[in-house]
Write a protein that holds these residues in place. Structure first.
Motif, PDB file in Angstrom:
ATOM      1  N   THR A 283      48.761  37.792  46.714  1.00 58.90           N
ATOM      2  CA  THR A 283      48.837  37.017  45.475  1.00 58.90           C
ATOM      3  C   THR A 283      49.232  35.573  45.782  1.00 58.90           C
ATOM      4  OG1 THR A 283      49.473  39.017  44.285  1.00 58.90           O
ATOM      5  CG2 THR A 283      49.912  36.937  43.191  1.00 58.90           C
TER       6      THR A 283
ATOM      7  N   THR B  81      31.912  43.192  44.898  1.00 54.50           N
ATOM      8  CA  THR B  81      32.990  43.868  45.630  1.00 54.50           C
ATOM      9  C   THR B  81      33.370  43.077  46.870  1.00 54.50           C
ATOM     10  OG1 THR B  81      32.220  46.003  44.833  1.00 54.50           O
ATOM     11  CG2 THR B  81      33.608  46.036  46.788  1.00 54.50           C
TER      12      THR B  81
ATOM     13  N   LYS C  60      46.412  36.935  37.202  1.00 53.60           N
ATOM     14  CA  LYS C  60      46.686  37.574  38.499  1.00 53.60           C
ATOM     15  C   LYS C  60      45.701  37.081  39.557  1.00 53.60           C
ATOM     16  CE  LYS C  60      49.080  41.864  37.750  1.00 53.60           C
ATOM     17  NZ  LYS C  60      48.983  43.334  37.856  1.00 53.60           N
ATOM     18  N   ALA C  61      44.431  36.923  39.159  1.00 51.57           N
ATOM     19  CA  ALA C  61      43.430  36.433  40.109  1.00 51.57           C
ATOM     20  C   ALA C  61      43.776  35.017  40.572  1.00 51.57           C
ATOM     21  CB  ALA C  61      42.046  36.448  39.460  1.00 51.57           C
ATOM     22  N   LEU C  62      44.343  34.224  39.663  1.00 52.60           N
ATOM     23  CA  LEU C  62      44.687  32.846  40.011  1.00 52.60           C
ATOM     24  C   LEU C  62      45.893  32.762  40.941  1.00 52.60           C
ATOM     25  CD1 LEU C  62      44.274  31.011  36.573  1.00 52.60           C
ATOM     26  CD2 LEU C  62      42.717  30.993  38.510  1.00 52.60           C
ATOM     27  N   GLY C  63      46.613  33.889  41.061  1.00 52.46           N
ATOM     28  CA  GLY C  63      47.743  33.888  41.984  1.00 52.46           C
ATOM     29  C   GLY C  63      49.090  34.116  41.327  1.00 52.46           C
ATOM     30  N   PHE C  64      49.065  34.378  40.017  1.00 51.26           N
ATOM     31  CA  PHE C  64      50.326  34.724  39.360  1.00 51.26           C
ATOM     32  C   PHE C  64      50.638  36.181  39.674  1.00 51.26           C
ATOM     33  CE2 PHE C  64      48.848  31.110  36.940  1.00 51.26           C
ATOM     34  CZ  PHE C  64      50.007  30.394  36.703  1.00 51.26           C
ATOM     35  N   GLY C  65      51.856  36.431  40.096  1.00 50.76           N
ATOM     36  CA  GLY C  65      52.232  37.794  40.466  1.00 50.76           C
ATOM     37  C   GLY C  65      52.429  38.677  39.253  1.00 50.76           C
TER      38      GLY C  65
ATOM     39  N   VAL D 220      43.125  43.882  38.893  1.00 52.73           N
ATOM     40  CA  VAL D 220      42.311  42.723  38.524  1.00 52.73           C
ATOM     41  C   VAL D 220      40.828  43.072  38.594  1.00 52.73           C
ATOM     42  CG1 VAL D 220      41.810  40.321  39.054  1.00 52.73           C
ATOM     43  CG2 VAL D 220      44.107  41.221  39.412  1.00 52.73           C
ATOM     44  N   VAL D 221      40.457  43.729  39.672  1.00 47.90           N
ATOM     45  CA  VAL D 221      39.040  44.031  39.887  1.00 47.90           C
ATOM     46  C   VAL D 221      38.506  44.925  38.770  1.00 47.90           C
ATOM     47  CG1 VAL D 221      37.418  45.190  41.421  1.00 47.90           C
ATOM     48  CG2 VAL D 221      39.197  43.728  42.369  1.00 47.90           C
TER      49      VAL D 221
ATOM     50  N   GLU E  91      50.393  43.203  48.804  1.00 46.52           N
ATOM     51  CA  GLU E  91      49.826  42.688  47.556  1.00 46.52           C
ATOM     52  C   GLU E  91      50.525  41.399  47.138  1.00 46.52           C
ATOM     53  OE1 GLU E  91      48.975  45.718  44.727  1.00 46.52           O
ATOM     54  OE2 GLU E  91      48.806  44.276  43.087  1.00 46.52           O
TER      55      GLU E  91
ATOM     56  N   HIS F  64      35.341  40.083  45.848  1.00 42.49           N
ATOM     57  CA  HIS F  64      36.721  40.432  45.493  1.00 42.49           C
ATOM     58  C   HIS F  64      37.559  40.733  46.737  1.00 42.49           C
ATOM     59  CE1 HIS F  64      35.091  41.746  41.306  1.00 42.49           C
ATOM     60  NE2 HIS F  64      35.398  40.469  41.340  1.00 42.49           N
TER      61      HIS F  64
ATOM     62  N   ARG G  93      35.745  43.878  36.081  1.00 47.42           N
ATOM     63  CA  ARG G  93      34.494  44.642  36.054  1.00 47.42           C
ATOM     64  C   ARG G  93      34.196  45.119  34.633  1.00 47.42           C
ATOM     65  NH1 ARG G  93      35.370  48.843  39.771  1.00 47.42           N
ATOM     66  NH2 ARG G  93      35.071  47.404  41.470  1.00 47.42           N
TER      67      ARG G  93
ATOM     68  N   LEU H  21      41.530  40.285  46.068  1.00 43.63           N
ATOM     69  CA  LEU H  21      41.791  40.992  44.812  1.00 43.63           C
ATOM     70  C   LEU H  21      41.772  42.497  45.020  1.00 43.63           C
ATOM     71  CD1 LEU H  21      39.600  38.922  42.307  1.00 43.63           C
ATOM     72  CD2 LEU H  21      42.069  38.815  42.609  1.00 43.63           C
ATOM     73  N   ASP H  22      41.196  42.919  46.127  1.00 44.36           N
ATOM     74  CA  ASP H  22      41.083  44.345  46.427  1.00 44.36           C
ATOM     75  C   ASP H  22      41.174  44.497  47.943  1.00 44.36           C
ATOM     76  OD1 ASP H  22      40.811  46.985  45.879  1.00 44.36           O
ATOM     77  OD2 ASP H  22      38.813  46.869  44.979  1.00 44.36           O
TER      78      ASP H  22
END
Lengths: 392, 238
Positions: free
Chosen positions: B82, B50, A298-303, A384-385, B78, B53, A389, B58-59
């Motif tokens: 993405t 934070t 998800k972080a890489l951009g995959f929905g 993701v966050v 969102e 992110h 974490r 991401l947030d």
């Protein structure tokens, strides 16, 4: 190969033991489903054949274990003196049977020899067989499936111990293996021979009683007519009758014995439910093991949709593997190996139809999709966050 | 792709746990020029990660605004964030987060699945990215066949293969020994100086921080102080 397929394949083989066990957990219910469906179809075919035979079964109104006087046969036949509409009334008595040193029980029925030939013309006995059957007091017509198991052939002399009093060994001469009979397992012998044995060993025993009559009718209309008339004839007597067509009788008999369709359906549903739980558990464990991976994707951009589809596809692939294996195993075993020739009670042999295998594979696919719903939703909602974490 | 500047204005971020408000960023404002290498430092809980992110989409901030290049992140859904991330941001994590069942080349190729391009073009991009990080000879190795430093190099290759404007690195040397850390930092310097990438790196390590052009110190969610690194003057953005 495309990276998506490589990724799917590697995910499936990531934990081989888990994949194998889950496949087995899906395959087993599919084996049960395919076999159950084959058995139920076989029973249906057997019953459909019974329906075509224009026969009525007359039993005691109280229950099938209550006997009827053999004299009822003449009274039944008196309903049609011409013999055109009511062609035969065959008294029968179940005597079971056991071979010496063989644990497998037999199904043997003692019948009125002459009436039997008329009532069961669908056996298509040859003239030679008929003559031998009528001529010989100790003649027996054996089911071809039973004959195959014991290696019997026409002309053989066999000894069967009855499962009902007087429990003596009866000597028989095989005159036919009933190649055209729908029922490949039951043996048929002369009732007079059994009665003689009963009289000799237990003189005080009640003789001249039968378990049931099979009445052969001339047409469907006659069948419907005599079904009512026979019961009317014996109404308000000590031994009232219950007359039904052969299909209904057989269905009731099978249901009383083991209620196959119902029990197999319940078994199939339960095992499919277990497969859903096993597959869900696997996909949940996979999610727990890989939630960092999903967060990274998800972080890489995959929905979320991609991750959802990824989990669904993996679950689908996993269950399809199990489903294909579970559907093909009985198909190959019963259609392409000697196992297919092993006789099965009532239905002769199991016929596994390809369409049933396809149904099983489709059910496995549905199991896969259901199993992945919860982990997919978790992945879809995965923050993701929060996931990162937890990991760092 | 050209570098993008980053402007965070009066950013507040509040988390809720058991009905208790936990403010992490408290009206923080920060501007990072396109092509700049900025290091975020501060004690644990100061809001470094934070902020990283939030800038990476991401947030979302509780209030305030964040602009990266021409994109105002607080106005994006969102789904849009993405899609934006896949094209404009490269992430490097402390724990690498490579897919263990894929080879180095396949890990690097993964983000390219989001782009419409031929397999030949994908292969070429992957080869280039792995060459940049010095792992051209490790393409078929799986993560468990690589050292920690090599894994991080693969993660960097994965971050740059889409040619993003911004690289966000969250303690990229936190799990590496001193020598390997220097190699990774040298690589980030290269991406900044040769490829003109805007880099924002979170670290606790003062030696790692010395590689940035500017060090921003956070304390309790606010910008405490900034230091320019005279050894690494900022370059003009292209």
């Amino acid at each position: 190969m495309h990276l998506r397929l490589i990724y799917l394949y590697r995910n499936l083989t990531r934990n081989k033991q888990r994949t194998l066990l889950t496949c087995a957990a899906v395959a087993l219910p599919m084996v049960i489903y395919v076999l159950s469906t084959a058995v139920v179809s076989g029973v249906d075919a057997f019953l459909d054949n019974s329906a075509r035979q224009l026969r009525l079964a007359v039993t005691h109104k109280a229950s099938i274990i209550n006997m009827l006087p053999e004299g009822y046969a003449l009274k039944i036949k008196s309903l049609d003196p011409t013999g055109e509409r009511l062609r035969a009334a065959c008294g029968m008595r179940w005597i079971g049977g056991k071979m010496q040193n063989v644990t497998q029980p037999l199904s043997t029925v003692a019948v009125d020899a002459e009436e039997f030939i008329k009532a069961f013309d669908d056996f298509k006995l040859t003239e030679t067989e008929k003559a031998a059957w009528l001529r010989d007091h100790q003649a027996i017509i054996v089911g071809r499936g039973t004959a195959a198991i014991f290696g019997w052939k026409v002309g053989d002399r066999i000894s069967i111990r009855s499962s009902v009093p007087p429990y003596t060994s009866l000597e028989f001469h095989i005159v036919s293996t009933a190649e055209h009979a729908q029922d490949a397992n039951t043996n048929w012998c002369h009732r007079s021979y059994y009665e003689e044995d009963l009289k000799k060993n237990i003189p005080e025993a009640t003789q001249g009683m039968v378990s049931f009559f099979f009445v052969k009718c001339g047409s469907k209309a006659d069948l419907d007519f005599f079904r009512v008339e026979i019961d009317k004839l014996f109404a308000r007597t000590i031994d009232e009758t219950k007359t039904q067509d052969e299909k209904a009788f057989m269905n009731e008999f099978i249901t009383q014995q083991f209620d196959l369709p119902r029990n197999l359906t319940i078994l199939s549903i339960v095992t499919v439910f277990v497969a859903v739980m096993a597959a869900t558990n696997t996909m949940s464990m996979n999610f727990r093991d890989r939630f960092n991976e999903y967060a990274t994707l998800k972080a890489l951009g995959f929905g979320g949709g991609y991750v959802f589809t990824l989990i669904q596809t993996e679950s689908l692939g996993l269950c399809l593997l199990g489903g294909i294996f579970g559907a093909l195993m009985p198909y190959v075993a019963f259609m392409h190996t000697p196992l297919g020739r092993v006789p099965v009670p009532v239905i002769q042999h199991l016929e596994i139809r390809p369409i049933v295998c396809l149904h099983a594979i489709a059910i496995a696919a549905v199991i896969g999709l259901i199993a992945a719903v919860w982990p997919s939703v978790l992945a879809l909602r995965l923050k993701v966050v929060a996931a990162l974490r937890n990991l760092e | 792709m050209s570098a993008a500047d980053i402007v965070a204005t009066s950013v507040r971020k509040v988390y809720h746990k058991d009905r208790i408000e936990i403010p992490v960023l408290d009206g923080l404002s920060l501007k990072i020029d396109a092509g700049e290498f900025v290091v975020l430092m501060g004690p644990s809980g100061s809001g470094k990660s934070t902020l990283l992110h939030l800038i990476g989409g991401l947030d979302s901030p509780t209030s305030g605004s964040i602009r990266v290049g021409e994109y105002n992140l607080e106005r994006m859904t969102e789904r849009e964030l993405t899609a934006w991330r896949s094209r404009h941001v490269g992430f490097i994590f402390q724990m690498y987060h490579l897919v263990p069942v894929l080879t180095a080349a396949q890990n690097v190729e993964l983000p390219l699945l989001l782009f419409k391009m031929s397999s030949a073009e994908r292969r070429e991009r992957v080869a280039t990215a792995l060459k940049v990080v010095g792992l051209a000879d490790r393409t078929d190795h799986r993560p468990n066949q690589l050292s920690g430093g090599q894994e991080q190099r693969v993660a960097i290759a994965r971050a740059i293969v889409t040619d993003p404007d911004v690289i966000l690195a969250d303690e990229p040397t936190g799990d590496l020994d001193a020598k390997t850390s220097e190699e990774i930092l040298a690589l980030l310097n290269l991406l900044n100086s040769e490829f003109n990438k805007t880099i924002l790196m979170v670290t606790h390590d003062p030696r790692a921080a010395s590689h940035g052009q500017r060090v921003v110190h956070l304390e309790k969610g606010v910008l405490e102080r900034e230091e320019r690194n005279p050894a690494r003057p900022a370059m003009a953005a292209s």
